[in-house]
Design an enzyme around this catalytic site. Structure first.
Site, PDB file in Angstrom:
ATOM      1  CB  SER A 144      -4.515  -9.781 -54.557  1.00 33.94           C
ATOM      2  OG  SER A 144      -4.555  -8.804 -54.973  1.00 33.94           O
ATOM      3  CE1 TYR A 157      -1.800  -8.519 -58.622  1.00 34.15           C
ATOM      4  CE2 TYR A 157      -3.773  -7.970 -57.728  1.00 34.15           C
ATOM      5  CZ  TYR A 157      -1.804  -7.736 -57.783  1.00 34.15           C
ATOM      6  OH  TYR A 157      -1.922  -7.647 -56.176  1.00 34.15           O
TER       7      TYR A 157
HETATM    8  P1  NAD Z   1       6.304  -4.433 -54.967  1.00 40.25           P
HETATM    9  O1  NAD Z   1       6.561  -3.190 -56.644  1.00 40.25           O
HETATM   10  O2  NAD Z   1       6.835  -3.847 -54.211  1.00 40.25           O
HETATM   11  O3  NAD Z   1       7.552  -5.471 -54.957  1.00 40.25           O
HETATM   12  C1  NAD Z   1       7.207  -6.694 -56.062  1.00 40.25           C
HETATM   13  C2  NAD Z   1       8.931  -6.528 -56.424  1.00 40.25           C
HETATM   14  O4  NAD Z   1       9.068  -8.242 -56.864  1.00 40.25           O
HETATM   15  C3  NAD Z   1       9.570  -6.347 -56.392  1.00 40.25           C
HETATM   16  O5  NAD Z   1      11.183  -6.083 -56.105  1.00 40.25           O
HETATM   17  C4  NAD Z   1      10.086  -6.692 -58.318  1.00 40.25           C
HETATM   18  O6  NAD Z   1      11.492  -6.822 -58.600  1.00 40.25           O
HETATM   19  C5  NAD Z   1       9.662  -8.439 -57.591  1.00 40.25           C
HETATM   20  N1  NAD Z   1      10.177  -9.244 -59.335  1.00 40.25           N
HETATM   21  C6  NAD Z   1       8.856  -8.695 -60.037  1.00 40.25           C
HETATM   22  N2  NAD Z   1       8.898  -9.490 -61.034  1.00 40.25           N
HETATM   23  C7  NAD Z   1       9.599 -10.544 -60.793  1.00 40.25           C
HETATM   24  C8  NAD Z   1      10.663 -11.287 -61.151  1.00 40.25           C
HETATM   25  N3  NAD Z   1       9.830 -11.692 -62.177  1.00 40.25           N
HETATM   26  N4  NAD Z   1      11.404 -12.500 -60.404  1.00 40.25           N
HETATM   27  C9  NAD Z   1      11.838 -11.465 -58.837  1.00 40.25           C
HETATM   28  N5  NAD Z   1      11.371 -10.889 -58.611  1.00 40.25           N
HETATM   29  C10 NAD Z   1      10.395 -10.403 -59.298  1.00 40.25           C
HETATM   30  O7  NAD Z   1       5.179  -4.527 -54.723  1.00 40.25           O
HETATM   31  P2  NAD Z   1       4.281  -4.810 -53.189  1.00 40.25           P
HETATM   32  O8  NAD Z   1       3.299  -4.125 -52.923  1.00 40.25           O
HETATM   33  O9  NAD Z   1       5.704  -5.136 -51.900  1.00 40.25           O
HETATM   34  O10 NAD Z   1       3.744  -6.535 -53.791  1.00 40.25           O
HETATM   35  C11 NAD Z   1       4.312  -8.007 -53.418  1.00 40.25           C
HETATM   36  C12 NAD Z   1       3.031  -8.162 -53.134  1.00 40.25           C
HETATM   37  O11 NAD Z   1       1.860  -8.627 -52.678  1.00 40.25           O
HETATM   38  C13 NAD Z   1       2.944  -8.586 -54.778  1.00 40.25           C
HETATM   39  O12 NAD Z   1       2.630 -10.577 -55.056  1.00 40.25           O
HETATM   40  C14 NAD Z   1       1.464  -7.630 -54.728  1.00 40.25           C
HETATM   41  O13 NAD Z   1       0.448  -8.393 -56.244  1.00 40.25           O
HETATM   42  C15 NAD Z   1       0.969  -8.933 -53.598  1.00 40.25           C
HETATM   43  N6  NAD Z   1       0.184  -7.127 -53.065  1.00 40.25           N
HETATM   44  C16 NAD Z   1       0.494  -6.103 -53.221  1.00 40.25           C
HETATM   45  C17 NAD Z   1      -0.694  -5.663 -52.679  1.00 40.25           C
HETATM   46  C18 NAD Z   1      -0.619  -4.111 -52.386  1.00 40.25           C
HETATM   47  O14 NAD Z   1      -1.404  -3.474 -52.373  1.00 40.25           O
HETATM   48  N7  NAD Z   1       1.083  -3.750 -52.224  1.00 40.25           N
HETATM   49  C19 NAD Z   1      -2.233  -5.660 -52.131  1.00 40.25           C
HETATM   50  C20 NAD Z   1      -2.235  -7.008 -52.534  1.00 40.25           C
HETATM   51  C21 NAD Z   1      -1.423  -8.018 -53.127  1.00 40.25           C
END
Ligand code: NAD
Length: 262
Positions: A144, A157
């Site tokens: 991120s 985070y």
């Molecule tokens: P999201 O919450 O929609 O998806 C995250 C998924 O991870 C969920 O489906 C959840 O069930 C799963 N998860 C959580 N804990 C888990 C575990 N212990 N075992 C298996 N699955 C698990 O969020 P997203 O936006 O799709 O984020 C995906 C990745 O991208 C994350 O690592 C997040 O930190 C990163 N990210 C997101 C953004 C953003 O703005 N959306 C920005 C930077 C980084």
């Protein structure tokens, strides 16, 4: 231009979430078989249902990435079902609570590190073992922009995503001899989606000097911090994953690709 992944096989953790789902669509649309891993079985089943239209093999595997045992079992099942794995998108993650450093809760700090760092380690290790015997492949670890510049009120985070970038650099060196490339991807403000809505609400609720108390105003404050003055889309994140996995990136490893609008 679009990368083709015909006959390739990708495993995606957090496959039920916004970015995992968008990436699954991107790879399936370009010919790849997809293995989704997630804790959330109903949402994962929905994503698998949507992917049927692409006529590629899709498997869903319930897996808690914090459990080494779960991860080993899910990998074995995914390899059994898909035949082999070429790409691993190490993407499951949790944003944590939003709190100032002096108030950051102990249990949530542990939880964030457990999912975002220990979970990433488990998947990376299993991926290395499987890709190695398939003759190589590519891994993208989800970091991120919070792992490049620490944002306020996101102590755990930021720690976890800085760790993911470090893990990526070391793993890229360790796995280069096996023909496995390892890169990180760092989006900043991506939306619409769950994490975008959640962060604007929770940053507003913390009551810090950095953000307004009104989530709608926080949205605008955040967008105004982006040189391109807009959110990135889920598809733009998936584009970054596709590039890093593709043969176009064949000499790129240990790199952190920022998808931030500047
Ligand atoms: P999201 O919450 O929609 O998806 C995250 C998924 O991870 C969920 O489906 C959840 O069930 C799963 N998860 C959580 N804990 C888990 C575990 N212990 N075992 C298996 N699955 C698990 O969020 P997203 O936006 O799709 O984020 C995906 C990745 O991208 C994350 O690592 C997040 O930190 C990163 N990210 C997101 C953004 C953003 O703005 N959306 C920005 C930077 C980084």
């Amino acid at each position: 231009a679009t990368y083709q992944f015909i006959g390739k096989k990708i495993l995606i953790t957090g496959g039920a979430g916004d970015i995992g789902k968008a990436t699954a669509h991107r790879f399936a649309a370009n010919g790849a078989s997809v293995a989704l891993l997630d804790l959330n079985e109903p949402k994962m089943a929905d994503v698998a249902g949507e992917l049927k239209d692409y006529n590629v093999p899709v498997g869903t595997f319930r897996c808690d990435v914090t459990s080494a045992d779960d991860v080993a079992k899910a990998f074995t099942s995914a390899v059994e079902q898909l035949g082999r794995i070429d790409y691993v998108f190490n993407n499951a993650g949790y944003q944590g609570v939003f709190a100032k450093t002096d108030e950051y809760p102990e249990d949530d700090f542990q939880k964030v590190i457990n999912i975002n760092v220990v979970g990433v380690f488990h998947i990376l290790k299993a991926a290395a073992q499987h890709l190695r015997f398939g003759g190589g492949g590519a891994i993208v670890n989800m970091a991120s922009y919070a792992g490049v510049v620490g944002p306020p009120n996101m102590l755990a985070y930021a720690a976890s995503k800085f760790a993911v970038i470090g893990i990526t650099q070391t793993a890229a060196k360790d796995l280069a001899p096996y023909g496995i490339r390892v890169n990180a991807l760092s989006p900043a403000l991506i939306g619409p989606g769950f994490m975008w809505t959640r962060q604007t609400q929770l940053q507003a609720a913390v009551g810090s000097q950095y953000f307004d108390a009104e989530p709608k105003v926080v949205e605008q404050q955040m967008i105004n911090s982006v040189p391109m003055r807009r959110l990135g889309s889920l598809e733009e994140v998936a584009n970054g994953v596709a590039f890093l996995m593709s043969d176009e990136a064949s000499y790129i490893t240990g790199f952190n690709l920022e998808v931030t609008g500047g």
